[in-house]
Design an enzyme around this catalytic site. Structure first.
Site, PDB file in Angstrom:
ATOM      1  N   TRP A 160       0.839  -1.199   0.000  1.00 27.62           N
ATOM      2  CA  TRP A 160       0.000   0.000   0.000  1.00 27.62           C
ATOM      3  C   TRP A 160       0.869   1.241   0.000  1.00 27.62           C
ATOM      4  O   TRP A 160       1.272   1.705   1.065  1.00 27.62           O
ATOM      5  CB  TRP A 160      -0.928  -0.005   1.217  1.00 27.62           C
ATOM      6  CG  TRP A 160      -1.898  -1.134   1.147  1.00 27.62           C
ATOM      7  CD1 TRP A 160      -3.056  -1.139   0.439  1.00 27.62           C
ATOM      8  CD2 TRP A 160      -1.807  -2.402   1.793  1.00 27.62           C
ATOM      9  NE1 TRP A 160      -3.692  -2.353   0.592  1.00 27.62           N
ATOM     10  CE2 TRP A 160      -2.950  -3.142   1.418  1.00 27.62           C
ATOM     11  CE3 TRP A 160      -0.869  -3.007   2.644  1.00 27.62           C
ATOM     12  CZ2 TRP A 160      -3.194  -4.443   1.865  1.00 27.62           C
ATOM     13  CZ3 TRP A 160      -1.106  -4.297   3.076  1.00 27.62           C
ATOM     14  CH2 TRP A 160      -2.250  -5.005   2.687  1.00 27.62           C
ATOM     15  N   HIS A 178      -7.015   1.633   2.154  1.00 26.23           N
ATOM     16  CA  HIS A 178      -8.087   0.647   1.978  1.00 26.23           C
ATOM     17  C   HIS A 178      -9.156   0.938   3.023  1.00 26.23           C
ATOM     18  O   HIS A 178      -8.960   1.794   3.898  1.00 26.23           O
ATOM     19  CB  HIS A 178      -7.566  -0.800   2.087  1.00 26.23           C
ATOM     20  CG  HIS A 178      -6.732  -1.098   3.304  1.00 26.23           C
ATOM     21  ND1 HIS A 178      -6.318  -2.369   3.637  1.00 26.23           N
ATOM     22  CD2 HIS A 178      -6.235  -0.304   4.292  1.00 26.23           C
ATOM     23  CE1 HIS A 178      -5.604  -2.345   4.738  1.00 26.23           C
ATOM     24  NE2 HIS A 178      -5.548  -1.109   5.156  1.00 26.23           N
ATOM     25  N   ARG A 204      -4.119   5.826  -3.051  1.00 27.16           N
ATOM     26  CA  ARG A 204      -2.797   5.202  -3.086  1.00 27.16           C
ATOM     27  C   ARG A 204      -1.850   6.061  -3.902  1.00 27.16           C
ATOM     28  O   ARG A 204      -2.241   6.652  -4.916  1.00 27.16           O
ATOM     29  CB  ARG A 204      -2.867   3.784  -3.662  1.00 27.16           C
ATOM     30  CG  ARG A 204      -3.539   2.863  -2.653  1.00 27.16           C
ATOM     31  CD  ARG A 204      -3.506   1.410  -3.028  1.00 27.16           C
ATOM     32  NE  ARG A 204      -4.461   0.695  -2.179  1.00 27.16           N
ATOM     33  CZ  ARG A 204      -4.756  -0.586  -2.314  1.00 27.16           C
ATOM     34  NH1 ARG A 204      -4.187  -1.297  -3.259  1.00 27.16           N
ATOM     35  NH2 ARG A 204      -5.630  -1.140  -1.507  1.00 27.16           N
ATOM     36  N   GLN A 218     -13.792   1.326  -2.279  1.00 26.22           N
ATOM     37  CA  GLN A 218     -13.831  -0.069  -1.851  1.00 26.22           C
ATOM     38  C   GLN A 218     -15.111  -0.287  -1.053  1.00 26.22           C
ATOM     39  O   GLN A 218     -15.701   0.668  -0.536  1.00 26.22           O
ATOM     40  CB  GLN A 218     -12.633  -0.412  -0.946  1.00 26.22           C
ATOM     41  CG  GLN A 218     -11.332  -0.644  -1.693  1.00 26.22           C
ATOM     42  CD  GLN A 218     -10.264  -1.273  -0.810  1.00 26.22           C
ATOM     43  OE1 GLN A 218     -10.359  -1.257   0.416  1.00 26.22           O
ATOM     44  NE2 GLN A 218      -9.246  -1.833  -1.442  1.00 26.22           N
ATOM     45  N   VAL A 261      -5.856 -11.314   7.863  1.00 27.36           N
ATOM     46  CA  VAL A 261      -6.736 -12.491   7.809  1.00 27.36           C
ATOM     47  C   VAL A 261      -5.900 -13.768   7.845  1.00 27.36           C
ATOM     48  O   VAL A 261      -4.751 -13.793   7.423  1.00 27.36           O
ATOM     49  CB  VAL A 261      -7.646 -12.490   6.550  1.00 27.36           C
ATOM     50  CG1 VAL A 261      -8.723 -11.428   6.658  1.00 27.36           C
ATOM     51  CG2 VAL A 261      -6.826 -12.317   5.284  1.00 27.36           C
ATOM     52  N   ALA A 303     -13.822 -11.300   6.968  1.00 29.76           N
ATOM     53  CA  ALA A 303     -13.779  -9.959   6.393  1.00 29.76           C
ATOM     54  C   ALA A 303     -13.549 -10.083   4.894  1.00 29.76           C
ATOM     55  O   ALA A 303     -13.013 -11.085   4.423  1.00 29.76           O
ATOM     56  CB  ALA A 303     -12.673  -9.132   7.035  1.00 29.76           C
TER      57      ALA A 303
HETATM   58  N1  PHE Z   1      -7.936  -4.443   2.207  1.00 27.93           N
HETATM   59  C1  PHE Z   1      -7.602  -5.388   1.180  1.00 27.93           C
HETATM   60  C2  PHE Z   1      -7.113  -4.622  -0.057  1.00 27.93           C
HETATM   61  O1  PHE Z   1      -7.210  -3.432  -0.098  1.00 27.93           O
HETATM   62  C3  PHE Z   1      -8.795  -6.235   0.798  1.00 27.93           C
HETATM   63  C4  PHE Z   1      -9.230  -7.162   1.904  1.00 27.93           C
HETATM   64  C5  PHE Z   1     -10.180  -6.753   2.815  1.00 27.93           C
HETATM   65  C6  PHE Z   1      -8.687  -8.444   2.018  1.00 27.93           C
HETATM   66  C7  PHE Z   1     -10.587  -7.629   3.815  1.00 27.93           C
HETATM   67  C8  PHE Z   1      -9.087  -9.293   2.985  1.00 27.93           C
HETATM   68  C9  PHE Z   1     -10.047  -8.892   3.898  1.00 27.93           C
HETATM   69  O2  PHE Z   1      -6.599  -5.231  -0.994  1.00 27.93           O
END
Ligand code: PHE
Length: 335
Positions: A160, A178, A204, A218, A261, A303
């Site tokens: 990121w 995100h 970003r 998102q 995760v 998530a």
């Molecule tokens: N935040 C991650 C992204 O921007 C996406 C994501 C969200 C992945 C929640 C797993 C769980 O790529």
């Protein structure tokens, strides 16, 4: 005798002039203007008969009166043209409303294509019991990274590229990269059970191309409760795909890595004979639960996060993500 006749005839040119000018000034419609033209300037009109009458004049008088009558013809013609163009422009004044034209539809605005896609996605989850909430776009490093198990020296932070609010000091304020920081914020503020979807803008620090924008939306999702398993994640996301992409849509889950995760997956849908990846997801990492003050031996959760512009591009065959934010009406009015 000559002098008398001259005077009389000159007067009659004068008389004709004052009669013609008076009549022209009171001609207040195009019909009256036309009647005036016939009466004074027509082939059998008063000016023509005056000129025809010149034949009976002595040659000296004929020259003088003829010249006066021809001057008058020129004057009357230009006066007439002025009146005629005045009356035309006063019939249709510039910029006024012409009530005789057929009605036209007023231009109507509409929801931005990203907004339409976001609403469709969140509605699908709302119907499955998820509540829509929003969070800050200017975010603390703590929520964007640390509480999501992405410590300062973690290589995953390279994923990121961040826009820092103060680019010199790199202090702890940034534009969220995100929507996942809302996982931490929601858990910090609430006890389980939790079921939320979080739409919103992300930023970003990267160069743009057909599939990358420096800002985009998102939709994040989070469910935490006792006894939630990967089967719940798969069932929920499968139902989402059916609602948004159609009942016969096939989905595929593969392993993927996100620090917050465990296990992590990505979900693809079948598309034109291939697979298109539409989101990242996974079971909430025990450390993320603990960071928010939850007992990870009691609670589990899943998530997910997806890009509504990417999904809209798939569905509408849009080849360049930059169309969404370039504000070109030729694009926006197609939705
Ligand atoms: N935040 C991650 C992204 O921007 C996406 C994501 C969200 C992945 C929640 C797993 C769980 O790529």
């Amino acid at each position: 005798m000559t002098e008398t006749q001259d005077t009389q005839t000159s007067e009659s040119v004068e008389e004709l002039k004052s009669a013609a000018v008076a009549a022209l000034n009171s001609a207040d419609s195009s019909e009256k203007l036309e009647a005036w033209r016939v009466e004074f300037m027509g082939r059998k009109g008063r000016l023509t008969s005056l000129l025809r009458g010149l034949g009976s004049f002595a040659i000296e008088d004929r020259k003088i009166v003829g010249a006066a009558a021809n001057r008058l013809r020129g004057e009357l013609e230009s006066l007439y043209e002025d009146r005629e163009s005045d009356s035309k422009s006063s019939q249709a004044p510039v910029g006024s409303i012409d009530i005789t034209l057929p009605g036209r539809k007023p231009a109507l605005g509409g929801l931005h294509p990203s907004t339409q896609m976001i609403r469709e996605i969140t509605q699908a989850f709302n119907e499955m019991g998820f509540q829509t909430i929003e969070g800050p776009e200017v975010e603390l490093e703590k929520y964007n990274f640390d509480m999501l198990n992405i410590p300062a020296d973690h290589p995953a932070r390279d994923q990121w590229d961040t826009i820092w609010v103060d680019s010199d000091t790199h202090d702890d304020v940034l534009l969220r990269t995100h929507t996942s920081p809302m996982q931490a914020r929601v858990m910090e503020e609430n006890d389980p059970p939790i079921r939320v979807v979080v739409p919103g803008k992300c930023y970003r620090y990267e160069s743009t191309d057909a599939t990358h924008e420096w800002h985009f939306n998102q939709v994040e999702g989070l469910a935490v409760d006792e006894g939630i398993t990967l089967a719940d994640l798969k069932g929920t996301l499968y139902e989402f795909a059916r609602r948004v992409f159609g009942a016969n849509r096939k989905v595929r889950f593969r392993c993927d890595y996100f620090p917050f995760v465990e296990p992590g997956v990505d979900m693809s849908i079948d598309w034109n004979g291939g697979w298109m990846e539409i989101m990242g997801a996974g079971m909430v990492h025990p450390k993320v639960l603990e960071n928010a003050g939850y007992d990870s031996s009691k609670y589990t959760g899943f998530a997910f996060g997806m890009g509504p512009e990417r999904i809209s591009m798939l569905r509408n065959e849009i080849t360049d993500i930059r169309h969404f934010f370039s504000n070109d009406l030729r694009f926006l009015t197609q939705f």
